[in-house]
Structure formats: structure tokens, C-alpha cells
Write an enzyme that holds these catalytic residues in place. Structure first.
Site, PDB file in Angstrom:
ATOM      1  N   TYR A  36      -4.500   7.623  -7.080  1.00 50.85           N
ATOM      2  CA  TYR A  36      -3.855   6.646  -6.596  1.00 50.85           C
ATOM      3  C   TYR A  36      -4.351   6.670  -5.092  1.00 50.85           C
ATOM      4  CZ  TYR A  36       0.751   4.892  -4.804  1.00 50.85           C
ATOM      5  OH  TYR A  36       2.005   4.209  -4.382  1.00 50.85           O
TER       6      TYR A  36
ATOM      7  N   SER B 158       0.825  -1.231   0.005  1.00 46.59           N
ATOM      8  CA  SER B 158       0.011  -0.065  -0.113  1.00 46.59           C
ATOM      9  C   SER B 158       0.744   1.337  -0.087  1.00 46.59           C
ATOM     10  CB  SER B 158      -0.980  -0.035   1.215  1.00 46.59           C
ATOM     11  OG  SER B 158      -1.689   1.073   1.362  1.00 46.59           O
TER      12      SER B 158
ATOM     13  N   LYS C 260      -5.401   2.983  -3.050  1.00 48.96           N
ATOM     14  CA  LYS C 260      -4.342   2.535  -2.035  1.00 48.96           C
ATOM     15  C   LYS C 260      -5.395   2.334  -0.587  1.00 48.96           C
ATOM     16  CE  LYS C 260      -0.735   1.734  -4.144  1.00 48.96           C
ATOM     17  NZ  LYS C 260      -0.225   0.314  -4.128  1.00 48.96           N
TER      18      LYS C 260
HETATM   19  N1  LIG Z   1       8.352   3.748  -4.783  1.00 54.35           N
HETATM   20  C1  LIG Z   1       7.802   4.316  -3.678  1.00 54.35           C
HETATM   21  O1  LIG Z   1       8.011   5.265  -3.088  1.00 54.35           O
HETATM   22  C2  LIG Z   1       6.409   3.835  -3.388  1.00 54.35           C
HETATM   23  C3  LIG Z   1       5.730   4.165  -1.763  1.00 54.35           C
HETATM   24  C4  LIG Z   1       4.381   3.645  -1.483  1.00 54.35           C
HETATM   25  C5  LIG Z   1       3.956   2.775  -2.153  1.00 54.35           C
HETATM   26  N2  LIG Z   1       4.476   2.037  -3.561  1.00 54.35           N
HETATM   27  C6  LIG Z   1       3.957   0.956  -3.842  1.00 54.35           C
HETATM   28  O2  LIG Z   1       4.855  -0.071  -4.351  1.00 54.35           O
HETATM   29  C7  LIG Z   1       4.635  -0.780  -5.161  1.00 54.35           C
HETATM   30  C8  LIG Z   1       5.572  -1.039  -6.332  1.00 54.35           C
HETATM   31  O3  LIG Z   1       6.129   0.136  -6.978  1.00 54.35           O
HETATM   32  P1  LIG Z   1       7.399   0.523  -7.297  1.00 54.35           P
HETATM   33  O4  LIG Z   1       7.909   1.657  -6.746  1.00 54.35           O
HETATM   34  O5  LIG Z   1       8.471  -0.524  -7.253  1.00 54.35           O
HETATM   35  O6  LIG Z   1       7.109   0.901  -8.652  1.00 54.35           O
HETATM   36  P2  LIG Z   1       7.927   0.612 -10.139  1.00 54.35           P
HETATM   37  O7  LIG Z   1       9.296   0.639 -10.106  1.00 54.35           O
HETATM   38  O8  LIG Z   1       7.138   1.513 -11.176  1.00 54.35           O
HETATM   39  O9  LIG Z   1       7.277  -1.011 -10.496  1.00 54.35           O
HETATM   40  C9  LIG Z   1       6.116  -1.059 -10.633  1.00 54.35           C
HETATM   41  C10 LIG Z   1       5.673  -2.672 -10.755  1.00 54.35           C
HETATM   42  O10 LIG Z   1       4.394  -2.738 -11.360  1.00 54.35           O
HETATM   43  C11 LIG Z   1       4.203  -3.612 -12.538  1.00 54.35           C
HETATM   44  N3  LIG Z   1       3.219  -3.112 -13.270  1.00 54.35           N
HETATM   45  C12 LIG Z   1       2.840  -1.777 -13.673  1.00 54.35           C
HETATM   46  N4  LIG Z   1       1.791  -1.761 -14.311  1.00 54.35           N
HETATM   47  C13 LIG Z   1       1.296  -3.196 -14.631  1.00 54.35           C
HETATM   48  C14 LIG Z   1       0.361  -3.714 -15.288  1.00 54.35           C
HETATM   49  N5  LIG Z   1      -0.577  -3.119 -16.041  1.00 54.35           N
HETATM   50  N6  LIG Z   1       0.294  -5.141 -15.137  1.00 54.35           N
HETATM   51  C15 LIG Z   1       1.225  -5.714 -14.291  1.00 54.35           C
HETATM   52  N7  LIG Z   1       2.213  -5.248 -13.871  1.00 54.35           N
HETATM   53  C16 LIG Z   1       2.271  -3.874 -13.832  1.00 54.35           C
HETATM   54  C17 LIG Z   1       5.549  -3.031 -13.192  1.00 54.35           C
HETATM   55  O11 LIG Z   1       6.027  -4.064 -14.289  1.00 54.35           O
HETATM   56  P3  LIG Z   1       5.661  -3.859 -15.869  1.00 54.35           P
HETATM   57  O12 LIG Z   1       5.877  -2.452 -16.021  1.00 54.35           O
HETATM   58  O13 LIG Z   1       6.785  -4.901 -16.521  1.00 54.35           O
HETATM   59  O14 LIG Z   1       4.356  -4.485 -15.899  1.00 54.35           O
HETATM   60  C18 LIG Z   1       6.415  -3.160 -12.013  1.00 54.35           C
HETATM   61  O15 LIG Z   1       7.068  -4.517 -11.734  1.00 54.35           O
HETATM   62  C19 LIG Z   1       3.254  -0.065  -5.978  1.00 54.35           C
HETATM   63  O16 LIG Z   1       2.337  -0.889  -5.565  1.00 54.35           O
HETATM   64  C20 LIG Z   1       3.434   1.179  -5.331  1.00 54.35           C
HETATM   65  O17 LIG Z   1       2.292   2.014  -5.369  1.00 54.35           O
HETATM   66  C21 LIG Z   1       5.769   2.604  -3.906  1.00 54.35           C
END
Ligand SMILES: NC(=O)c1ccc[n+]([C@@H]2O[C@H](COP(=O)([O-])OP(=O)(O)OC[C@H]3O[C@@H](n4cnc5c(N)ncnc54)[C@H](OP(=O)(O)O)[C@@H]3O)[C@@H](O)[C@H]2O)c1
Length: 274
Positions: free
Chosen positions: A165, A151, A169
Site C-alpha cells: 500500500y 493518496s 501511494k
Molecule cells: N479511509 C481512509 O482512512 C483512507 C485514508 C487514506 C487514503 N484513503 C484512500 O482513499 C481512497 C478511497 O478509499 P475509501 O476509504 O473510500 O475505501 P472504500 O470505502 O473501500 O472504497 C474503495 C472504492 O474503490 C473501489 N474499488 C476497489 N477495487 C476496485 C477495482 N478493482 N476496480 C474498480 N474500483 C475498485 C470500490 O468500489 P467497488 O468495490 O464497487 O469496485 C470503492 O468504490 C482509496 O484510494 C484509499 O487508499 C483512504
């Protein structure tokens, strides 16, 4: 004899999901099988190559914007591995970063709705999460399994221009709490990882300036410039302890990786700092 432990990670092609898949893959024999999914097969194979061969790793390319993908992902996992012990919902997208009044909804029709950013964001961040969990529940009941929802702080703190978003979440958190009431044999946890150095943060810096309020946007620029972003590997270590060891009494909670309980669990289970 090694006990079989099967973990499914969505969003495993990069960022937090990729780091978590690699971390779980390093925890053999506690983890024996991994199913990793995202759209990019190439990136998933790069992740698989980093995972020791003792851990059987299944790559499932799938687009979660496609409403048929969740059933396919669970069917593939079960037909190859026979059980599921943990599901991590790591896939996510920011959606349109604009006040609702400015979002592109003028041309949505019943024919093109599934191509709209609004639908895709809800489908990827929330609806597919419900679907994957639905199809996983019968298997998780058999293993007393766990579901970890990745989340965000945005689930609890409203942010200007982030309504889509934030809503997805916060929906995820409520789903986690409802499921804890419905499924007593399964442990559900919603986790806020903090601000992590991934492509999502890069997209926010590149695309957020126009729609966000400057004080919010500048905060994220500063996190990056001053090296305050967390590393995906550090975040993955703590999440891995939740995948393997989070107690049933926590089911339904929304936790931060800095919560004392979470820190204590991590320290107890990985006391050698692995
Ligand atoms: N980074 C932060 O600061 C942060 C903070 C709070 C929460 N989060 C949460 O953490 C989680 C991971 O985020 P991240 O920061 O690691 O982002 P990220 O690097 O952009 O990774 C996102 C992942 O989701 C996959 N994805 C996106 N669209 C998709 C689709 N249509 N079908 C299947 N897979 C899909 C992408 O793979 P493909 O593009 O290969 O499909 C990728 O593996 C997310 O839920 C995000 O909301 C992140």
C-alpha cells in the site's frame, strides 16, 4: 449560459469516492456532468439516485484490475459527455497487510500473475491510475483540467506490514510531481484525506491484527472506538474545492486537507459553509 464542467470519479460506489460524487453533484451549475465508476453497478446506481437530475450522471461499471478498463472508462466518458475537466482517482485497495517476507508470492506464475494480490493492488492503486491519466491527458489539455489523486499519509510514512500500500501511494505522489513537470496546462494534486470512516478502515480493523505491529493496529482501533474517524462527507467537501478551484501553482504538490492553503481555499470558495 451554464458552462459545461465534466468530472470523472473512480471508486465512486462507496466511501470517499461516493461522498465526493454526491458532493460534486450538489454543486450544479459549477458541476454539470459526472461520470462515476467502480465495479458495483448496483452501488453506483444508488449513488446516482442521490445526485440531482440537473447533473447528467453516467454510471460506468468497470474493474480497474482489468488492464483494459482505463481506456474504456475514458472512451465512455468522452463519447457521452465530449470533454473532461477533472479526474479524481478515488479507487483503492489495501492489498496484503503482512511483512513482505510473509506475503503470498510462492505460487505466482506468468499464467496466474494477473490474479495475484500483488498485481491487483499495483494495478488498482497505481498502474490503472497511470493508464486512466494517460488516456485523459489529451482531453484535460483542452480544458486546462485537474487531476486529483486520493493518496494517503502512508505515501510518506513507512508502516510495518503495509509495504504494498505504501509503495503504491508513494508512487502516486511521484506520478503527480512528474506529471506537473510534463503537462503545464493541467493541474495535478495528490491529497491525503486523513483517517476516514469507510469500508477500507473496517477491513483494516478486521484483517490487520495478524500482520501489523500491535501499537499501529491498536491506534486504528482507538480512532474508531473514540469517534476520531473523519466523515466521508466532510472530507468530500474539501476535496470538491480542490476539484473546482485548486490553482495551477499548486500542481505537483502532496497536500493534506488540514494544510492552511487548502483550508483557506475551501473557506474562500464555500464561505457560506456549504
Ligand atoms: N479511509 C481512509 O482512512 C483512507 C485514508 C487514506 C487514503 N484513503 C484512500 O482513499 C481512497 C478511497 O478509499 P475509501 O476509504 O473510500 O475505501 P472504500 O470505502 O473501500 O472504497 C474503495 C472504492 O474503490 C473501489 N474499488 C476497489 N477495487 C476496485 C477495482 N478493482 N476496480 C474498480 N474500483 C475498485 C470500490 O468500489 P467497488 O468495490 O464497487 O469496485 C470503492 O468504490 C482509496 O484510494 C484509499 O487508499 C483512504
Amino acid at each position: 449560459m451554464t458552462t459545461k464542467f465534466v468530472c470523472l470519479v473512480t471508486g465512486a460506489s462507496r466511501g470517499i469516492g461516493s461522498a465526493l460524487a454526491q458532493r460534486l453533484g450538489s454543486l450544479h451549475p459549477s458541476v454539470t456532468h459526472l461520470a462515476i465508476t467502480a465495479r458495483s453497478e448496483q452501488d453506483l446506481n444508488l449513488v446516482k439516485n442521490q445526485i440531482p437530475s440537473q447533473v447528467k450522471t453516467l454510471v460506468i461499471p468497470a474493474d480497474l484490475a482489468n488492464p483494459e478498463a482505463p481506456k474504456h472508462i475514458i472512451n465512455e466518458t468522452i463519447s457521452n459527455f465530449g470533454q473532461i475537466d477533472c479526474v479524481v482517482h478515488g479507487a483503492g485497495t489495501l492489498g496484503e497487510i503482512k511483512p513482505l517476507s510473509d506475503q503470498s508470492m510462492e505460487h505466482i506464475t506468468s499464467e496466474n500473475y494477473q490474479q495475484s494480490t500483488l498485481f491487483k493492488t499495483f494495478q488498482i492503486n497505481l498502474l490503472s491510475v497511470m493508464q486512466v491519466t494517460h488516456f485523459a491527458i489529451p482531453h484535460l489539455q483542452k480544458t486546462n483540467g485537474r487531476v486529483i489523486f486520493i493518496s494517503s499519509g502512508a505515501a510518506a510514512y513507512p508502516t510495518y506490514a503495509w509495504s504494498t500500500y505504501c509503495v503504491t501511494k508513494s508512487g502516486m505522489n511521484m506520478l503527480c510531481s512528474c506529471l506537473a513537470l510534463e503537462e503545464k496546462d493541467i493541474t495535478f494534486l495528490s491529497v491525503r484525506p486523513g483517517v476516514v470512516d469507510t469500508k477500507m478502515q473496517k477491513e483494516l480493523r478486521e484483517q490487520g491484527k495478524e500482520g501489523m505491529q500491535s501499537e499501529d493496529y491498536d491506534k486504528f482501533i482507538k480512532y474508531h472506538e473514540t469517534g476520531q474517524l473523519k466523515s466521508p462527507d466532510d472530507v468530500a467537501k474539501k476535496i470538491s474545492s480542490l476539484c473546482l478551484y485548486s490553482p495551477k501553482e499548486w500542481s505537483g504538490r502532496f497536500v493534506s486537507l488540514e494544510d492552511k492553503d487548502v483550508e483557506t481555499l475551501y473557506a474562500q470558495k464555500f464561505s457560506t459553509n456549504v
